[in-house]
Design a protein around this motif. Structure first.
Motif, PDB file in Angstrom:
ATOM      1  N   UNK A  58       0.834  -1.199   0.000  1.00 61.58           N
ATOM      2  CA  UNK A  58       0.000   0.000   0.000  1.00 61.58           C
ATOM      3  C   UNK A  58       0.869   1.249   0.000  1.00 61.58           C
ATOM      4  N   UNK A  59       0.300   2.294  -0.550  1.00 59.87           N
ATOM      5  CA  UNK A  59       1.067   3.546  -0.607  1.00 59.87           C
ATOM      6  C   UNK A  59       1.160   4.163   0.776  1.00 59.87           C
ATOM      7  N   UNK A  60       2.286   4.823   1.017  1.00 57.68           N
ATOM      8  CA  UNK A  60       2.437   5.516   2.298  1.00 57.68           C
ATOM      9  C   UNK A  60       1.510   6.726   2.327  1.00 57.68           C
ATOM     10  N   UNK A  61       1.008   7.020   3.486  1.00 63.09           N
ATOM     11  CA  UNK A  61       0.064   8.119   3.630  1.00 63.09           C
ATOM     12  C   UNK A  61       0.777   9.463   3.698  1.00 63.09           C
ATOM     13  N   UNK A  62       0.081  10.509   3.246  1.00 63.58           N
ATOM     14  CA  UNK A  62       0.632  11.862   3.392  1.00 63.58           C
ATOM     15  C   UNK A  62       0.121  12.544   4.651  1.00 63.58           C
ATOM     16  N   UNK A  63      -0.556  11.779   5.495  1.00 61.56           N
ATOM     17  CA  UNK A  63      -1.100  12.361   6.728  1.00 61.56           C
ATOM     18  C   UNK A  63      -0.051  13.011   7.631  1.00 61.56           C
ATOM     19  N   UNK A  64       1.220  12.531   7.623  1.00 64.20           N
ATOM     20  CA  UNK A  64       2.216  13.177   8.483  1.00 64.20           C
ATOM     21  C   UNK A  64       2.288  14.682   8.275  1.00 64.20           C
ATOM     22  N   UNK A  65       1.985  15.140   7.047  1.00 67.95           N
ATOM     23  CA  UNK A  65       2.036  16.573   6.768  1.00 67.95           C
ATOM     24  C   UNK A  65       1.132  17.342   7.727  1.00 67.95           C
ATOM     25  N   UNK A  66      -0.077  16.843   7.964  1.00 62.72           N
ATOM     26  CA  UNK A  66      -0.991  17.552   8.865  1.00 62.72           C
ATOM     27  C   UNK A  66      -0.848  17.069  10.307  1.00 62.72           C
ATOM     28  N   UNK A  67      -0.327  15.845  10.472  1.00 61.47           N
ATOM     29  CA  UNK A  67      -0.218  15.299  11.829  1.00 61.47           C
ATOM     30  C   UNK A  67       0.955  15.918  12.594  1.00 61.47           C
TER      31      UNK A  67
END
Lengths: 247, 113
Positions: B1-10
């Motif tokens: 699965x692709x890594x999430x870009x959520x770290x940007x907002x997290x």
């Protein structure tokens, strides 16, 4: 030893004959030190042999007898009857499909567990003659508590996010991934990140913390997930903001 | 699965949560003290205004305000989802925009000091 009469209300479901689950009440004459599992065994042996449920060790080690007891995910072998008043309601673990009575279908958890590769992927392969992979007590301490998971799935029943988002990999599998990521002998973090760093990995966790509250082995999956979030966040910023994108 | 870009907002959410955990109790204590009529000279209006005239104080306060607002916005976004509001993209855009607008307002106000 004093005996007392306990009313146990058990969710029954037989897919061959029932269109939907229903409750059945049993009166059990039980001993002071009995747990819910003893009551179920008593029912099965003396009242109703058709009652189905999983159990094995009766000592909170095997992780088989997880069920909802008065709405809370518990190991039936650790839930003392004397701590409950009135009718005790016993249901299969929440968030899992029912196979029969208290037996749930756990395929989803098992496949997720396999996906996070919960085994040591050595940093460097070395021949047997080179000796052991050595580790200091401090290095062991970093992951030891996460090795205590018994795969009982109480955390999946407690987790509201898993209930909302069935694709979410969930507390136990993620904390086992962390157990190996945090191991100084391991080099598989990048491989595991394919699952752990995905949206359905740690990022679907909203840190409710119910997993850690119900864990019978005090593994504290919530802490593992938050540590993975921080590590994966640092990775993300390195990959996207550093020149050359350190991978 | 692709890594999430959520770290940007997290990332800013986690940083803001950590900062507010330290700053908010201090603000509550100081506000209570002021309400009870006890304002140490060091925390008087003229004194604080003087501190904020320095560029580093402006920068620090801006960062603290941005991270705190962002943290609240992100927490509200997740709460909305948990409460059953599934228009996540819309909720996220509105809340993050509010956090950014609040931060811009703070920066504009600080710049005038």
């Amino acid at each position: 030893m004093s005996e007392r009469l306990v009313e146990v209300e058990v969710l029954r479901y037989n897919p061959e004959t029932d269109s939907e689950p229903h409750f059945q009440r049993y009166s059990v004459s039980c001993e002071e030190e009995w747990v819910v599992l003893d009551a179920l065994n008593h029912v099965k042996e003396t009242i109703d042999p058709t009652l189905s449920y999983r159990w094995s060790c009766h000592m909170a080690v095997c992780g088989s007898c997880g069920m909802m007891i008065n709405g809370e995910p518990k190991l039936a072998c650790k839930a003392f009857l004397r701590n409950y008043e009135g009718v005790i309601r016993v249901e299969p673990l929440a968030h899992f499909p029912i196979e029969r009575d208290l037996v749930t279908v756990i395929d989803d958890f098992v496949s997720k567990l396999a996906r996070v590769k919960p085994y040591l992927i050595p940093k460097e392969d070395k021949p047997l003659s080179a000796g052991e992979y050595r580790q200091t007590p401090a290095q062991l301490k970093k992951y030891k508590q996460y090795t205590l998971c018994i795969n009982c799935m109480l955390c999946y029943s407690a987790c509201p996010e898993y209930g909302l988002i069935p694709k979410y990999i969930g507390p136990a599998a993620l904390s086992l991934a962390h157990r190996y990521n945090a191991d100084s002998r391991d080099g598989g973090r990048e491989e595991r990140a394919q699952e752990v760093a995905a949206t359905e990995g740690v990022w679907d966790c909203s840190f409710v913390g119910a997993c850690s509250e119900v864990c019978p082995e005090h593994v504290d999956p919530a802490s593992a997930i938050q540590q993975e979030k921080i590590a994966n966040m640092v990775d993300w910023y390195k990959e996207h903001l550093m020149p050359g994108g350190a991978k | 699965m692709a890594k999430s870009n959520k770290p940007l907002v997290w990332g800013p959410f986690a940083a803001g949560g950590t900062i507010t955990a330290f700053v908010t109790p201090v603000l509550i204590v100081l506000t209570l003290l002021a309400a009870l009529g006890y304002v140490p000279e060091m925390l008087g209006y003229e004194n604080l205004r003087g501190v904020l005239a320095h560029w580093f104080a402006k920068l620090s306060v801006s960062v603290i305000i941005f991270l705190s607002l962002w943290s609240v916005a992100h927490r509200l976004r997740i709460t909305c989802y948990d409460l059953g509001v599934r228009a996540d993209a819309l909720v996220a855009a509105a809340l993050y925009l509010a956090a950014v607008l609040g931060s811009v307002a703070a920066v504009v106000y600080l710049a005038r000091i």
